[in-house]
Design a protein around this motif. Structure first.
Motif, PDB file in Angstrom:
ATOM      1  N   GLY A 184       0.807  -1.215   0.000  1.00  0.00           N
ATOM      2  CA  GLY A 184       0.000   0.000   0.000  1.00  0.00           C
ATOM      3  C   GLY A 184       0.837   1.261   0.000  1.00  0.00           C
ATOM      4  O   GLY A 184       0.347   2.344   0.301  1.00  0.00           O
ATOM      5  N   LEU A 185       2.132   1.139  -0.319  1.00  0.00           N
ATOM      6  CA  LEU A 185       3.003   2.310  -0.357  1.00  0.00           C
ATOM      7  C   LEU A 185       3.017   2.949  -1.742  1.00  0.00           C
ATOM      8  O   LEU A 185       3.459   4.073  -1.919  1.00  0.00           O
ATOM      9  N   GLY A 224      -3.620   2.484   0.732  1.00  0.00           N
ATOM     10  CA  GLY A 224      -2.799   2.897   1.870  1.00  0.00           C
ATOM     11  C   GLY A 224      -2.331   1.655   2.614  1.00  0.00           C
ATOM     12  O   GLY A 224      -2.906   0.585   2.440  1.00  0.00           O
ATOM     13  N   PRO A 225      -1.274   1.818   3.413  1.00  0.00           N
ATOM     14  CA  PRO A 225      -0.683   0.662   4.091  1.00  0.00           C
ATOM     15  C   PRO A 225      -1.687  -0.042   5.019  1.00  0.00           C
ATOM     16  O   PRO A 225      -2.231   0.579   5.919  1.00  0.00           O
ATOM     17  N   VAL A 265       3.593  -5.303   7.183  1.00  0.00           N
ATOM     18  CA  VAL A 265       4.710  -4.392   7.401  1.00  0.00           C
ATOM     19  C   VAL A 265       5.765  -4.639   6.333  1.00  0.00           C
ATOM     20  O   VAL A 265       6.058  -5.776   5.991  1.00  0.00           O
ATOM     21  N   TYR A 266       6.283  -3.553   5.823  1.00  0.00           N
ATOM     22  CA  TYR A 266       7.272  -3.603   4.747  1.00  0.00           C
ATOM     23  C   TYR A 266       8.663  -3.482   5.359  1.00  0.00           C
ATOM     24  O   TYR A 266       8.916  -2.585   6.163  1.00  0.00           O
ATOM     25  N   PHE A 305      12.581  -2.817   4.572  1.00  0.00           N
ATOM     26  CA  PHE A 305      13.328  -2.203   3.481  1.00  0.00           C
ATOM     27  C   PHE A 305      14.661  -2.877   3.215  1.00  0.00           C
ATOM     28  O   PHE A 305      15.289  -3.432   4.105  1.00  0.00           O
ATOM     29  N   GLN A 310      17.446  -1.301   2.209  1.00  0.00           N
ATOM     30  CA  GLN A 310      18.536  -0.498   2.762  1.00  0.00           C
ATOM     31  C   GLN A 310      18.242  -0.177   4.212  1.00  0.00           C
ATOM     32  O   GLN A 310      17.735   0.886   4.515  1.00  0.00           O
ATOM     33  N   SER A 338      16.406   3.203   6.421  1.00  0.00           N
ATOM     34  CA  SER A 338      15.079   3.243   7.037  1.00  0.00           C
ATOM     35  C   SER A 338      15.158   3.364   8.554  1.00  0.00           C
ATOM     36  O   SER A 338      14.180   3.706   9.200  1.00  0.00           O
ATOM     37  N   ALA A 389       7.692   1.665  15.998  1.00  0.00           N
ATOM     38  CA  ALA A 389       6.647   0.896  15.308  1.00  0.00           C
ATOM     39  C   ALA A 389       5.314   0.933  16.048  1.00  0.00           C
ATOM     40  O   ALA A 389       4.263   0.777  15.428  1.00  0.00           O
ATOM     41  N   HIS A 391       2.950   5.169  18.541  1.00  0.00           N
ATOM     42  CA  HIS A 391       1.863   6.073  18.162  1.00  0.00           C
ATOM     43  C   HIS A 391       0.498   5.467  18.449  1.00  0.00           C
ATOM     44  O   HIS A 391      -0.519   6.125  18.283  1.00  0.00           O
ATOM     45  N   ARG A 437      11.964  -4.161  14.703  1.00  0.00           N
ATOM     46  CA  ARG A 437      10.980  -3.079  14.573  1.00  0.00           C
ATOM     47  C   ARG A 437       9.740  -3.580  13.835  1.00  0.00           C
ATOM     48  O   ARG A 437       8.612  -3.304  14.243  1.00  0.00           O
ATOM     49  N   ALA A 438       9.971  -4.341  12.763  1.00  0.00           N
ATOM     50  CA  ALA A 438       8.838  -4.877  12.011  1.00  0.00           C
ATOM     51  C   ALA A 438       8.017  -5.831  12.882  1.00  0.00           C
ATOM     52  O   ALA A 438       6.788  -5.780  12.880  1.00  0.00           O
TER      53      ALA A 438
END
Lengths: 263, 261
Positions: B56-57, B74-75, B80-81, B83, B85, B89, B103, B106, B151-152
């Protein structure tokens, strides 16, 4: 990259540099005392320092410096907020950048002291005018650097925040703003040096308070000792502000220097 | 049951002074819940584009993407993506712990103490206990990728979409991360979609390998690996079935002129 990593031959530099300063001070003292320079406008350094010590102890100088600094920092803060805000707008909207860009480019080269007389007509001689001058001083370098910083923000960092469902406002405050902070700080460092100049000039042109006003007042009064005292105060102030800012910068964005992104 | 479905997905990019270039042509694939699927293809074939659309990115130019039956715009919260690199990120101004906490912090009802506890638990899961106070740039590449993985995982996704996550580390570190990945996948019942150009990696880790064509990319074929579970990332490489698959897939990639040059 960091200071203090320079090899042996350089070790003597600070001392020899300091010696030159002391030598010049000595020359000043001797030239005034022996009549090499015979003028009522050239008092010996010792008398300048004595006058400075007296007015510092009486609280007059600290008050003047305080009022100058207060105006300067209020202006810097306002100009920084405005510069970052417009920079973000430019970054978010190509339309805004196209419409407002040429106006900004046209206003930027105007020497800031040249705006003081017209600004006096609109804002009077009061604090507002001087704070505005300092704000305009900060605005342009901060704007330029914000735009530059936004170009350097890693797209992956923004996409990363999106994949975790971080809402847009939080992305702005937790990713974009911290990421551009090093650039904003670099703009602010330039702005800080300029703002001391423009604030003092504003006080000299349209003053009731501040070091700039004091300086001109003492010149008119023919009180050379106090006048040179004010110049010395400004020299020390400029040096201290720069030193203080560098320390603040290391504290705030140490990661930026550590990752070598400044290189 | 399919947890992620791409149906006739198309993507074209605007080209300067001409018609838009078609990067992806009517690509369809259905990812089963709990499976480990690799998408294998030559470089520049649009693997990352595919994964970003699934996450959704990026918006597809045509077709539909569904996660857990809902169309994606949307995501989606389930996915979860991760990356390629990791260095880009991760947030260099945050400690390792705070990077992982990012992650979840929020989310409603998530206090600072709680998000940090979540972070510490995930750091332990990827073998980085005690590194919470370090900064990402103080760690090696392999460790940084573990931070990104922690984090993911902190987000407790159902689906991990991984974009060549092990391509930037040395061979030994890569094997080490493969083992970790298999362990995490088995323990947590994740669905993993891994994009890679490394045939061995794809075969060693996956239940199915989907082969992508050159641009405009679409799925050329899907191969069931049929390799046993649970498996060891090193031992599996010595089985006849692994060698057979590796041979077959390499043959396909090479004869199709996988490399653009």
């Amino acid at each position: 990259m960091a200071g203090g990593t320079i090899a042996a031959p350089q070790r003597f530099r600070p001392t020899s540099g300091l010696l030159l300063v002391l030598g010049l001070f000595l020359l000043w003292e001797v030239s005034a005392r022996t009549g090499m320079v015979d003028s009522p406008n050239w008092p010996p350094l010792s008398r300048v320092l004595a006058a400075l010590a007296r007015d510092t102890a009486s609280g007059e100088i600290p008050l003047l410096v305080g009022s100058t600094l207060m105006r300067m920092f209020m202006g810097l803060a306002a100009g920084t907020v405005a510069g970052v805000a417009l920079g973000l707008l430019f970054g978010a909207s190509r339309f805004a950048a196209r419409v407002l860009g040429p106006t900004v480019e046209l206003l930027r080269p105007i020497p800031i002291p040249a705006i003081i007389p017209p600004l006096v007509l609109f804002l009077g001689l009061d604090n507002t005018m001087k704070i505005t001058i300092a704000a305009i001083t900060a605005f342009f370098p901060v704007l330029t650097n914000t735009v530059q910083g936004l170009r350097a923000v890693e797209a992956d960092q923004i996409a990363m925040a999106r994949t975790f469902g971080v809402p847009p406002w939080r992305r702005l405050f937790r990713v974009t703003l911290p990421a551009i902070l090093p650039y904003v700080m670099a703009g602010l460092r330039v702005a800080l040096a300029l703002a001391l100049v423009t604030t003092v000039v504003a006080e000299m042109i349209a003053g009731e308070q501040g070091v700039g006003h004091y300086l001109v007042l003492m010149q008119f009064a023919g009180r050379a000792e106090e006048m040179y005292g004010a110049v010395l105060v400004l020299a020390v102030l400029g040096y201290a502000l720069n030193r203080g800012f560098l320390a603040f910068e290391r504290h705030m964005i140490g990661w930026f220097f550590a990752t070598g992104r400044d290189g | 049951m399919a947890i992620l479905e791409l149906e006739a997905v198309e993507k074209s990019f605007p080209a300067r002074g001409g018609p838009p270039t078609l990067a992806m042509d009517k690509l369809s694939i259905s990812v089963r819940e709990g499976e480990f699927l690799s998408i294998l293809g030559p470089s520049g074939c649009g693997k990352s584009t595919l994964l970003q659309i699934a996450a959704g990115l990026m918006e597809p130019s045509g077709g539909t993407v569904r996660v857990a039956g809902r169309p994606v715009n949307g995501p989606p919260p389930e996915a979860v993506y991760v990356f390629q690199q990791y260095g880009r990120s991760l947030l260099p101004w945050r400690s390792v712990r705070d990077n992982v906490a990012f992650a979840v912090e929020h989310r409603p009802g998530m206090s600072r103490a709680k998000s940090r506890a979540v972070a510490d638990a995930q750091l332990e899961a990827v073998g980085l206990t005690g590194f919470g106070d370090h900064y990402p740039w103080q760690l090696s590449g392999g460790m940084q990728q573990r931070v990104a993985l922690a984090r993911a995982l902190a987000a407790e996704p159902k689906i991990l979409l991984m974009d060549e996550p092990f391509s930037a580390v040395d061979a030994l570190t890569r094997l080490d991360l493969h083992r970790l990945m298999l362990e995490l996948w088995e323990k947590r019942g994740l669905t993993v979609v891994l994009v890679t150009h490394d045939v061995e990696e794809a075969v060693a880790l996956s239940d199915r390998v989907a082969l992508l064509t050159k641009r405009p990319s679409t799925i050329a074929r899907v191969v069931e690996t049929g390799l046993p579970r649970p498996r060891d990332a090193v031992e599996v490489r010595e089985t006849p079935r692994f060698l057979e698959l590796r041979h077959e897939l390499l043959e396909v990639l090479l004869t199709r002129g996988g490399h653009a040059a």
